[in-house]
Design a protein around this motif. Structure first.
Motif, short mmCIF file in Angstrom:
data_model
loop_
_atom_site.label_atom_id
_atom_site.label_comp_id
_atom_site.label_asym_id
_atom_site.label_seq_id
_atom_site.Cartn_x
_atom_site.Cartn_y
_atom_site.Cartn_z
N GLY A 1 -1.55 19.09 27.65
CA GLY A 1 -0.94 17.94 28.32
C GLY A 1 0.56 17.82 28.20
O GLY A 1 1.12 16.81 28.63
N LEU A 2 1.24 18.83 27.62
CA LEU A 2 2.69 18.78 27.53
C LEU A 2 3.31 19.53 28.72
O LEU A 2 2.76 20.54 29.17
N GLU A 3 4.44 19.04 29.20
CA GLU A 3 5.11 19.65 30.34
C GLU A 3 6.14 20.66 29.83
O GLU A 3 7.31 20.34 29.64
N VAL A 4 5.71 21.90 29.62
CA VAL A 4 6.62 22.97 29.20
C VAL A 4 7.19 23.58 30.48
O VAL A 4 6.51 24.32 31.19
N GLU A 5 8.45 23.25 30.77
CA GLU A 5 9.01 23.64 32.06
C GLU A 5 9.38 25.11 32.11
O GLU A 5 9.09 25.80 33.09
N THR A 6 10.06 25.62 31.08
CA THR A 6 10.50 27.02 31.10
C THR A 6 10.37 27.61 29.70
O THR A 6 10.28 26.89 28.70
N VAL A 7 10.39 28.92 29.65
CA VAL A 7 10.49 29.67 28.39
C VAL A 7 11.71 30.57 28.53
O VAL A 7 11.72 31.48 29.37
N GLU A 8 12.73 30.30 27.73
CA GLU A 8 13.97 31.07 27.81
C GLU A 8 13.93 32.21 26.80
O GLU A 8 13.66 31.99 25.61
N HIS A 9 14.21 33.42 27.25
CA HIS A 9 14.19 34.59 26.40
C HIS A 9 15.63 34.90 25.96
O HIS A 9 16.40 35.52 26.71
N LEU A 10 16.00 34.45 24.77
CA LEU A 10 17.35 34.70 24.27
C LEU A 10 17.47 36.15 23.83
O LEU A 10 16.58 36.69 23.16
N GLY A 11 18.56 36.77 24.20
CA GLY A 11 18.82 38.15 23.78
C GLY A 11 17.93 39.17 24.43
O GLY A 11 17.84 40.31 23.93
N ALA A 12 17.28 38.82 25.53
CA ALA A 12 16.36 39.76 26.16
C ALA A 12 17.09 41.00 26.67
O ALA A 12 16.53 42.10 26.67
N ASP A 13 18.34 40.83 27.13
CA ASP A 13 19.10 41.98 27.65
C ASP A 13 20.22 42.39 26.71
O ASP A 13 21.17 43.04 27.12
N LEU A 14 20.07 42.02 25.42
CA LEU A 14 21.08 42.37 24.42
C LEU A 14 20.70 43.69 23.74
O LEU A 14 19.55 43.89 23.34
N LYS A 15 21.69 44.57 23.60
CA LYS A 15 21.45 45.87 22.96
C LYS A 15 22.61 46.18 22.03
O LYS A 15 23.78 46.01 22.38
N GLY A 16 22.29 46.62 20.78
CA GLY A 16 23.32 46.95 19.80
C GLY A 16 23.96 48.30 20.07
O GLY A 16 23.70 48.93 21.10
#
Length: 836
Positions: A31-46
């Motif tokens: 019953g919670l409105e989870v609008e988005t899931v943000e992927h932090l560092g998804a395109d980050l490469k060392g």
């Protein structure tokens, strides 16, 4: 509420394979409105590592300051040699620890790093700012300077927790407890069937006589107040990386250690807190209502004039904060300023009345993170734990000392208890859950449940929204899964179709749309100044309006008595955006107050209202007739290869009224009129006969130039408005299709000369009546005025009359006789004479 998944895992042992998307699906099911899931560092490469600045050389001869730096990155570059980097930032010096991205890395946004020549030097990498790493604002306005103890060469991706998933939850007003990690963790634990590590379960010392003095004068507005004092805070202490990163992921900007700790605990437990600089507080802290006109400068730097309904925090000087909304500038914690660093703080953790906080926040147009939570309901029993958690963190991170004194004010209160039949959720959902399931789900919510057939449920302190049995039923149903509810289509009783009013409404819309009009529904709210703009007389009944107690817009506090203000506003907006050829219509209710204003009674919810109660409710409502209106501007017919086209005029507005009347099967009387917004010489009064009495139901024509100017409308704007309910009463129900005679038509033309003041409609009515039953149709096809031929103030009206009999072919004599009878009656009534 932004919820980092890494933080959520501290309270619930989620399976390692669970992703943010998996948790999102579980919470949505609950019953919670989870609008988005943000992927932090998804395109980050060392490689992204910690480096120490060895030297800084200022480069001269460039438009902006540029620095050439050598940075020790340990063995991260494969050689152990210092890394040469060109950087324009100014907020670091030799010896500082910084974040360095080396060639071959990729930053957020797909920005690849490589060695490149710039400003006459070769830069082997980049010294990074928080924005470049997608961390958000850290308040430094420059590159990241790490604590001195940070190890050189360490992986900065791991150190700064750059890879994570963040759930963005739109918290509805009834789920204020989910504006905290504690609340979301509780829902997550329930959804997965896992235990919860409640962060509010702390050892809290009891109140004693040694705490900071507090006096609560308004126990209704503030039923709990906890104060704790921490001394000996280190001026050099800064918020650790883990703390600032959690604040940033949650959407908050780090400020200073003391402020960051209070914000962190608020996000963790849902309890807003405030820390006062103890050296700036004078005497006893109090809670009371403000005196009318008192002044307070809040933390945002605005000096505010207080209202007598505002709940304020005070010291012996006066207000030092708006309770539950924002603190005052006079006791503000210093922001990392060593010259006036705060070394002693008083921590406030209180519970304020949600209604009082909401009204204060709206009155001062000052919404804050604290007010958002108090408005939706905060757990009153979490105040002491939140204060303890804040004290523990300040002692741990700032080297402070917690004073033994504990101040705690608690107004007498009792837990909220409800009685609910064990099968009530079953009846609401139409599903046989059973008593065991109902009890288990309510206990998962946090309720204490006793009883067998009748359950006695004690609601947890963090759920102020659970106020009646239906709320408890909703909790059982949502935790069992809305998707598991059976789908049952309602079965309406036979013969219950649309009412005649609804059918006329739909036919009217289709007819006007077929005539080229576009439907434009508008809000039913107006400001009373629009009546002046429309030129209505001071005693016009349309000026009597029903006003709303709590309007959406203070400038439009009344319900409309006409459809024209909204339609003309829509026409003005469209014209201003480049659409100049417009034909709009609307059907909708208008609201007319009755002579005697009555207060509406509150109907019972535990039984069906009686007929007398419903009648009393209806009597308190205003009359709500349905109207239809249309407005036109610009070209009615476009120019093209087929012809020159023509602009919309008053006749088109009258024709729209006739189109509506035809759908109602009513005979519309059209005559010259004069009313309000219409041009006095181009206004038609529209009337029908209801129960033998003629009744004016509207007007049509061109708007007055003054009204066009007042409302900034296009020139020569035309409008029509009718009372659709009155038109229905005058009609004959569904219009019947005419019978088509198989016999030929006999056409007779007649040109009549009348005085210029005689309306063509009066002449037409006389011709129609005089022609009798043989007349099939009549059409005015020419109007001619020539003083030399007809005389001064005279005009010629030419009509085409079509005669036809349903059972025979008419002779010339029959058609001529009908024509002569029509002319004779027109001459008798209007003074018309045959032309020529």
């Amino acid at each position: 509420m932004r919820v980092p998944l890494s933080w959520l895992r501290e309270y619930v042992d989620l399976p390692a394979t669970e992703t943010g998307r998996d948790v999102q699906a579980k919470l949505i099911s609950a019953g919670l409105e989870v609008e988005t899931v943000e992927h932090l560092g998804a395109d980050l490469k060392g490689p992204l590592v910690v480096g120490q600045v060895l030297t800084v050389e200022e480069l001269e001869g460039f438009k902006k300051p540029i620095r050439f730096c050598t940075v020790d990155v340990g063995q991260a570059n494969g050689t152990g040699e210092p890394q040469e980097i060109v950087c324009g930032a100014r907020n670091f010096a030799a010896g500082d620890k910084v974040v360095v991205v080396l060639p071959g890395a990729v930053l957020p946004g797909g920005f690849a790093i490589a060695a490149r020549k710039t400003y006459g030097k070769v830069s082997h990498g980049m010294i990074c700012s928080g924005d470049e790493l997608g961390m958000g604002d850290d308040g430094s306005n420059g590159i990241i300077v790490l604590p001195p103890e940070t190890e050189v060469g360490r992986d900065a991706i791991e150190l700064l927790e750059l890879v994570d998933e963040v759930l963005d939850i739109a918290v509805t007003p009834d789920r204020g407890y989910c504006l905290s990690m504690r609340g979301v963790a509780r829902e997550t634990a329930t959804a997965y069937g896992l235990p919860l590590r409640d962060p509010a379960l702390l050892d809290v010392p009891g109140p004693n006589a040694y705490g900071y003095p507090v006096e609560v004068l308004d126990p209704v507005g503030c039923d709990r107040f906890t104060a704790r004092t921490v001394t000996g805070l280190s001026p050099e202490a800064r918020s650790p990386i883990w703390l600032t990163r959690r604040l940033q992921k949650a959407g908050m900007r780090p400020v200073s250690l003391a402020v960051d700790v209070t914000n962190y605990v608020m996000l963790e437990l849902g309890q807003p807190l405030h820390a006062y600089d103890r050296s700036l507080v004078r005497g006893t802290i109090g809670v009371r209502r403000a005196e009318q006109g008192e002044k307070l400068t809040t933390l945002d730097g605005v000096r505010r004039t207080l209202d007598a309904e505002d709940l304020v925090i005070t010291d012996e000087r006066g207000p030092i904060g708006l309770a539950g909304v924002m603190g005052g500038a006079d006791t503000e914690i210093a922001d990392d300023d060593l010259d006036r660093a705060t070394s002693e703080v008083v921590v406030e953790a209180a519970h304020f009345d949600p209604v009082s906080v909401a009204r204060t926040a709206r009155r001062h147009k000052l919404s804050s993170e604290a007010s958002r939570r108090f408005e939706r309901g905060v757990d009153p029993q979490a105040a002491a734990a939140a204060a303890q958690r804040t004290v523990d963190l300040l002692v741990l991170l700032a080297g402070g000392t917690a004073e033994a004194g504990v101040t705690q004010f608690t107004a007498p209160s009792a837990p909220h208890t409800l009685t609910i039949p064990a099968d009530h959720p079953d009846k609401v959902a139409g599903v046989a859950y059973g008593r065991e399931t109902v009890v288990r789900r309510l206990q998962q919510v946090g309720c204490d449940v006793y009883g067998q057939d009748e359950l006695i449920v004690t609601v947890p302190s963090w759920r102020p929204d659970l106020t009646d049995p239906n709320d408890l039923a909703e909790e059982v149903i949502r935790l069992e899964g809305y998707e598991n509810l059976p789908i049952t289509l309602p079965r309406p009783p036979a013969g219950r179709g649309l009412t005649s009013r609804q059918r006329l409404h739909r036919r009217t819309g289709r007819a006007l749309a077929g005539a080229g009009y576009v439907e434009a529904p508008n809000y039913p709210f107006v400001g009373e100044q629009v009546f002046d703009q429309l030129g209505l007389d001071a005693d016009d009944p349309a000026r009597r309006v029903v006003k709303l107690t709590n309007p959406l817009n203070d400038e439009e506090p009344a319900l409309r008595t006409s459809l024209l203000p909204g339609l003309l506003g829509a026409l003005r907006r469209n014209d201003g955006r480049g659409s100049h050829d417009l034909a709009l219509f609307e059907t909708g209710l208008v609201f007319k107050p009755r002579g005697e204003q009555r207060a509406a009674v509150r109907l019972p919810v535990d039984r069906r209202p009686t007929d007398e109660e419903l009648a009393g409710l209806d009597a308190a409502l205003p009359d709500q007739p349905r109207h239809v209106a249309a407005v036109l501007a610009g070209a009615r017919e476009q120019a093209g290869w087929w012809g020159a086209g023509r602009p919309a005029d008053w006749a088109d507005a009258v024709e729209a009224a006739r189109t509506v009347a035809a759908e109602a099967g009513a005979e519309l009387v059209v005559r010259q009129g004069r009313y309000g917004p219409w041009h006095p010489g181009r206004c038609a009064e529209l009337a029908v006969t209801v129960d033998g009495t003629e009744r004016v139901i509207g007007h049509a024509g061109e708007l007055h130039p003054r009204v066009v100017k007042n409302l900034a409308l296009p020139a020569r704007t035309c409008a029509m408005e009718l009372d659709l309910d009155a038109l229905e009463q005058a009609g004959e129900g569904v219009p019947q299709a005419p019978g088509i005679s198989t016999f030929p038509v006999a056409t007779q033309d007649v040109a009549l000369v009348v005085d210029g003041s005689v309306p063509a409609a009066d002449v037409e009515a006389a011709l129609r009546e005089g022609a009798g039953e043989l007349l099939e149709s009549i059409r005015l096809f020419d109007v001619y005025e020539n003083a030399g031929q007809l005389g001064e103030g005279r005009k010629s009206l030419a009509y085409a009359l079509r005669f036809r009999a349903p059972d025979r072919t008419l002779t010339v004599d029959e058609a001529s006789a009908a024509r002569e009878s029509a002319v004779a009656l027109a001459g008798e009534r209007t003074g018309a004479t045959l032309r020529g």
